[in-house]
Design a protein around this motif. Structure first.
Motif: not given
Length: 252
Positions: A208-211, A86-89, A74-79
């Motif tokens: 977020f920034v990574g995406g 971030g990518l979609v935005l 679940l933690a990995e899914s959240m990340v």
């Protein structure tokens, strides 16, 4: 406070700022087919995505698990959900630029997006740059080699990203846009000196920034309309990969 790392990261923040200020002076980049230097920088940036951003996203999953107590899966899914956000935005912003530009071209004959759309793009880019500059003082890899690789990849990435942003509206970029990016860079670096966020918050920001960086890299460094040069691109990716592998297996 140890001044040596502080002065080093300050110099790096200044170097980022110089890219924002003077990318318009790099006339040799504005050629067709795509400049070999931009293709080389694209290879380095893509190498950074695969050898740094994606592994660090996985590592932040462990941070989420420890901080929240949720399962590893679940933690990995959240990340990765934050990275996707971030990518979609940024994809939405890029599409808004394209749509606005096409509408003005057909209605007014001007090859420029609406001012408001351009400034929205600059605001989002400034947020990304602010976080990157903040992370100069809060890298998970504290080694000099790791910081140098982070700096080199992001410096080249900013060259291509700023070159693309300036191409959307050179007048606004040169008049005020570049100064907004400089303020975000220096503001992020100064914030990093005096504010240390919890690991969970840093993990959220990085995800977020990574995406966003993944989207910008693929948009700027793998263009469809420009005839990108494969050999310089391959050279950049190969060189950066070799440096990362050397840092991992020889330095540590």
């Amino acid at each position: 406070m140890d001044l040596s790392p502080t002065l080093l990261t300050a110099a790096m923040a200044v170097a980022f700022s110089l890219v924002h200020l003077f990318v318009g002076r790099l006339r040799f980049l504005d050629v067709e087919p795509r400049s070999a230097w931009l293709s080389f920088a694209g290879g380095v940036a893509v190498g950074y995505v695969f050898l740094h951003i994606l592994p660090e996203l996985a590592a932040h999953g462990a941070t989420f698990t420890q901080a929240t107590g949720v399962s590893t899966k679940l933690a990995e899914s959240m990340v990765y959900t934050l990275a996707l956000a971030g990518l979609v935005l940024f994809y939405g912003l890029e599409r808004a630029i394209v749509v606005s530009r096409d509408e003005r071209r057909s209605q007014e004959g001007r090859d420029r997006p609406e001012h408001g759309i351009f400034w929205l793009h600059i605001a989002a880019s400034s947020t990304l740059i602010f976080v990157v500059a903040y992370l100069l003082n809060h890298r998970e890899d504290p080694t000099l080699a790791g910081l140098a690789l982070f700096f080199g990849a992001l410096l080249l990435h900013f060259v291509t990203a700023d070159f693309g942003a300036r191409a959307d509206h050179p007048e606004l970029y040169d008049r005020r846009g570049r100064w907004v990016l400089v303020a975000a860079t220096l503001g992020g670096w100064v914030t990093g000196l005096f504010l240390e966020l919890p690991e969970l918050a840093i993990g959220c920001l990085f995800a977020f920034v990574g995406g966003a960086i993944i989207l910008v890299v693929m948009k700027e460094e793998l263009p469809e309309e420009a005839a990108s040069r494969f050999l310089p691109f391959l050279g950049g990716a190969a060189l950066y990969s070799a440096l990362v592998l050397s840092e991992v297996y020889l330095v540590r």
